[in-house]
Design a protein around this motif. Structure first.
Motif, PDB file in Angstrom:
ATOM      1  N   SER A   1       9.454  19.627   3.346  1.00 44.29           N
ATOM      2  CA  SER A   1       9.636  18.253   3.774  1.00 44.29           C
ATOM      3  C   SER A   1       9.731  17.442   2.718  1.00 44.29           C
ATOM      4  O   SER A   1       8.968  17.529   1.791  1.00 44.29           O
ATOM      5  CB  SER A   1       8.834  17.901   4.895  1.00 44.29           C
ATOM      6  OG  SER A   1       7.506  18.006   4.546  1.00 44.29           O
ATOM      7  N   GLU A   2      10.126  16.138   2.775  1.00 41.04           N
ATOM      8  CA  GLU A   2      10.234  14.945   1.807  1.00 41.04           C
ATOM      9  C   GLU A   2       9.929  13.680   2.427  1.00 41.04           C
ATOM     10  O   GLU A   2       9.792  13.687   3.800  1.00 41.04           O
ATOM     11  CB  GLU A   2      11.435  15.285   0.945  1.00 41.04           C
ATOM     12  CG  GLU A   2      11.167  16.238  -0.253  1.00 41.04           C
ATOM     13  CD  GLU A   2      10.553  16.006  -1.349  1.00 41.04           C
ATOM     14  OE1 GLU A   2      10.043  15.000  -1.512  1.00 41.04           O
ATOM     15  OE2 GLU A   2      10.077  17.044  -1.999  1.00 41.04           O
TER      16      GLU A   2
ATOM     17  N   PHE B   1       5.521  -2.618   7.861  1.00 42.26           N
ATOM     18  CA  PHE B   1       5.902  -1.137   7.558  1.00 42.26           C
ATOM     19  C   PHE B   1       7.163  -1.277   6.903  1.00 42.26           C
ATOM     20  O   PHE B   1       8.165  -1.826   7.353  1.00 42.26           O
ATOM     21  CB  PHE B   1       5.853  -0.444   8.896  1.00 42.26           C
ATOM     22  CG  PHE B   1       4.489  -0.512   9.590  1.00 42.26           C
ATOM     23  CD1 PHE B   1       3.481   0.446   9.070  1.00 42.26           C
ATOM     24  CD2 PHE B   1       4.500  -1.359  10.890  1.00 42.26           C
ATOM     25  CE1 PHE B   1       2.396   0.181   9.905  1.00 42.26           C
ATOM     26  CE2 PHE B   1       3.204  -1.451  11.363  1.00 42.26           C
ATOM     27  CZ  PHE B   1       2.136  -0.530  10.973  1.00 42.26           C
ATOM     28  N   VAL B   2       7.144  -0.265   5.820  1.00 37.32           N
ATOM     29  CA  VAL B   2       8.420   0.068   5.085  1.00 37.32           C
ATOM     30  C   VAL B   2       8.337   1.611   5.181  1.00 37.32           C
ATOM     31  O   VAL B   2       7.464   2.311   4.915  1.00 37.32           O
ATOM     32  CB  VAL B   2       8.257  -0.422   3.683  1.00 37.32           C
ATOM     33  CG1 VAL B   2       9.613  -0.165   2.859  1.00 37.32           C
ATOM     34  CG2 VAL B   2       8.498  -2.045   3.663  1.00 37.32           C
ATOM     35  N   SER B   3       9.579   1.825   5.405  1.00 33.18           N
ATOM     36  CA  SER B   3      10.192   3.392   5.551  1.00 33.18           C
ATOM     37  C   SER B   3      10.975   3.758   4.576  1.00 33.18           C
ATOM     38  O   SER B   3      11.830   2.721   4.064  1.00 33.18           O
ATOM     39  CB  SER B   3      10.477   3.922   6.794  1.00 33.18           C
ATOM     40  OG  SER B   3       9.368   3.925   7.821  1.00 33.18           O
ATOM     41  N   VAL B   4      10.840   4.911   3.659  1.00 34.37           N
ATOM     42  CA  VAL B   4      11.794   5.146   2.529  1.00 34.37           C
ATOM     43  C   VAL B   4      13.139   5.861   2.973  1.00 34.37           C
ATOM     44  O   VAL B   4      13.782   6.093   2.180  1.00 34.37           O
ATOM     45  CB  VAL B   4      11.063   5.855   1.554  1.00 34.37           C
ATOM     46  CG1 VAL B   4      10.147   5.298   1.071  1.00 34.37           C
ATOM     47  CG2 VAL B   4      10.321   7.392   2.118  1.00 34.37           C
ATOM     48  N   SER B   5      13.242   6.188   4.260  1.00 34.07           N
ATOM     49  CA  SER B   5      14.481   6.835   4.790  1.00 34.07           C
ATOM     50  C   SER B   5      14.759   6.326   6.429  1.00 34.07           C
ATOM     51  O   SER B   5      13.981   5.905   6.964  1.00 34.07           O
ATOM     52  CB  SER B   5      14.399   8.257   4.616  1.00 34.07           C
ATOM     53  OG  SER B   5      13.817   8.904   5.616  1.00 34.07           O
TER      54      SER B   5
ATOM     55  N   VAL C   1       5.737   4.128   3.763  1.00 34.72           N
ATOM     56  CA  VAL C   1       5.415   5.431   4.225  1.00 34.72           C
ATOM     57  C   VAL C   1       6.610   6.147   3.350  1.00 34.72           C
ATOM     58  O   VAL C   1       7.750   6.034   3.506  1.00 34.72           O
ATOM     59  CB  VAL C   1       5.755   5.550   5.986  1.00 34.72           C
ATOM     60  CG1 VAL C   1       5.773   7.016   6.258  1.00 34.72           C
ATOM     61  CG2 VAL C   1       5.040   4.584   6.647  1.00 34.72           C
ATOM     62  N   HIS C   2       6.017   7.118   2.878  1.00 37.71           N
ATOM     63  CA  HIS C   2       6.798   7.908   1.752  1.00 37.71           C
ATOM     64  C   HIS C   2       7.279   9.162   2.167  1.00 37.71           C
ATOM     65  O   HIS C   2       7.775  10.045   1.421  1.00 37.71           O
ATOM     66  CB  HIS C   2       6.150   7.994   0.452  1.00 37.71           C
ATOM     67  CG  HIS C   2       6.104   6.641  -0.355  1.00 37.71           C
ATOM     68  ND1 HIS C   2       7.176   6.135  -1.398  1.00 37.71           N
ATOM     69  CD2 HIS C   2       5.381   5.546  -0.466  1.00 37.71           C
ATOM     70  CE1 HIS C   2       7.098   5.016  -1.663  1.00 37.71           C
ATOM     71  NE2 HIS C   2       5.723   4.796  -1.474  1.00 37.71           N
TER      72      HIS C   2
ATOM     73  N   ASP D   1       0.801  -1.161   0.039  1.00 35.91           N
ATOM     74  CA  ASP D   1      -0.020  -0.110   0.038  1.00 35.91           C
ATOM     75  C   ASP D   1       0.909   1.272   0.025  1.00 35.91           C
ATOM     76  O   ASP D   1       1.306   1.793   0.783  1.00 35.91           O
ATOM     77  CB  ASP D   1      -0.880   0.064   1.124  1.00 35.91           C
ATOM     78  CG  ASP D   1      -2.000   1.077   1.125  1.00 35.91           C
ATOM     79  OD1 ASP D   1      -1.825   1.927   0.406  1.00 35.91           O
ATOM     80  OD2 ASP D   1      -2.926   1.051   1.950  1.00 35.91           O
ATOM     81  N   HIS D   2       0.854   1.876  -1.168  1.00 34.90           N
ATOM     82  CA  HIS D   2       1.789   2.994  -1.436  1.00 34.90           C
ATOM     83  C   HIS D   2       0.856   4.341  -1.313  1.00 34.90           C
ATOM     84  O   HIS D   2       1.457   5.568  -1.490  1.00 34.90           O
ATOM     85  CB  HIS D   2       2.451   3.187  -2.639  1.00 34.90           C
ATOM     86  CG  HIS D   2       3.462   1.892  -2.860  1.00 34.90           C
ATOM     87  ND1 HIS D   2       4.790   2.304  -2.266  1.00 34.90           N
ATOM     88  CD2 HIS D   2       3.319   0.506  -3.137  1.00 34.90           C
ATOM     89  CE1 HIS D   2       5.568   1.212  -2.530  1.00 34.90           C
ATOM     90  NE2 HIS D   2       4.640   0.245  -2.795  1.00 34.90           N
TER      91      HIS D   2
END
Length: 356
Positions: free
Chosen positions: A264-265, A140-144, A112-113, A85-86
């Motif tokens: 923010s990004e 959960f996957v985080s991009v940073s 989580v983008h 789920d993006h």
């Protein structure tokens, strides 16, 4: 039998997270996964592989209730092994309904983008309520790193870091000679991207006098405001709003630098695309992503967060020929960090660990 993967996205257009969905579909299809993209909006412009369920078209033809029933029935019949789920998930009741009536029996990987958690966890300030919008069988996957730390701090969820990565076709990166020098910025024309800050910093810099233009690619609600600001600065011949292009890679490749002035990004796709195309980058050290991508004064310039004067000085530094040559030399002579092969392996390991 191939594992059935659903990539759930708001759309396949306009943003870095959405482009990442297209890239991931292409990569997973190469690994022989059975890939389906479910798009919540009828806005399909990026390349992808696999099946497409355009829920935007369904919503346009049916009432809200009937659309929800069709949405639920679709997931019941597909029997996906996992849903990645993006989407932006801001509305509590909608996500409560999805998690309890549509995805209840699915394994869902919540991606989580962005550093701003309220975009992905409705009522994030009240963890108990946020958890009611999530399925029990979840990952959960985080991009940073900063996003991962924020998820842990605010919600006490552990998450795995998996970075974004670019994919290029040869025909997508052919030099597009415009006949003049320029810096480039790419993104939705929305307040959070702060293109007005970029315009002001560019206006105060020496780039215009050095005949280096500023090209801004993207569309959004701030277009009229930005057009007015450009006219106010008398920079109509130097700053060009180019609109949305599904393939900006040739323009990035030829640019002197790609510049980002966001508030923010998450993990900005445009920065890693630029570096992959050997184009230096200049960015505020905003939350989050730039300081995990940019080696200051090595492959680009990391600017003190929200310091407009420092941004102007950084733009001027691009006119220092020796300094600029050193940036380009580093990009030409060093291996890329964010490659499809490296990062896809992380996705495959995650899928194999959670799918029987």
């Amino acid at each position: 039998m191939s594992k059935k993967i659903c990539l759930l996205t708001d759309r396949l257009s306009s943003g870095g997270a959405e482009k990442m969905v297209g890239n991931l579909s292409i990569s997973l299809a190469k690994k022989n996964y059975d890939v389906t993209i479910v798009s919540m909006r009828d806005d399909i412009k990026y390349d992808y592989k696999g099946n497409l369920y355009n829920f935007g078209e369904v919503k346009a033809k049916n009432s809200r209730l009937k659309s929800l029933i069709k949405f639920k029935n679709y997931f019941e019949t597909q029997n996906f092994d996992v849903i990645l789920d993006h989407r932006v998930r801001m509305h509590w009741f909608k996500e409560f309904m999805f998690s309890n009536f549509v995805f209840k029996n699915n394994l869902v990987v919540y991606c989580v983008h962005h550093f701003k958690l309220s975009l992905y966890f409705p009522c994030s300030s009240i963890p108990f309520l946020s958890k009611r919008t999530l399925v029990k069988n979840r990952v959960f996957v985080s991009v940073s790193k900063e996003v991962r730390d924020q998820v842990k701090k605010k919600l006490n969820f552990d998450s795995q870091i998996i970075y974004n990565y670019p994919i290029f076709k040869n025909e997508e990166v052919k030099i597009n000679n415009l006949g003049f020098d320029y810096i480039i910025a790419v993104g939705r024309l929305e307040k959070i991207k702060q293109f007005d800050v970029l315009i002001n910093s560019y206006s105060a810099s020496k780039l215009s006098k050095a005949n280096i233009k500023l090209l801004i690619f993207g569309e959004g609600s701030q277009r009229y405001h930005l057009e007015s600001l450009i006219k106010e600065k008398n920079l109509e011949s130097s700053i060009i709003l180019k609109g949305f292009h599904s393939n900006v890679n040739p323009f990035i490749k030829q640019a002197k630098a790609l510049v980002m002035t966001s508030e923010s990004e998450g993990f900005p796709m445009v920065l890693i695309e630029a570096l992959s195309l050997k184009t230096p980058v200049v960015s505020f050290d905003c939350k989050s992503g730039p300081n995990e991508i940019i080696q200051n004064e090595v492959n680009g310039i990391l600017v003190k967060n929200q310091d407009a004067l420092a941004m102007t000085n950084a733009l001027n530094k691009l006119l220092d020929n020796e300094f600029y040559k050193s940036l380009k030399a580093h990009l030409e002579n060093n291996n890329l960090l964010f490659t499809e092969e490296k990062i896809l392996n992380q996705w495959v390991e995650l899928l194999d660990a959670h799918i029987a």
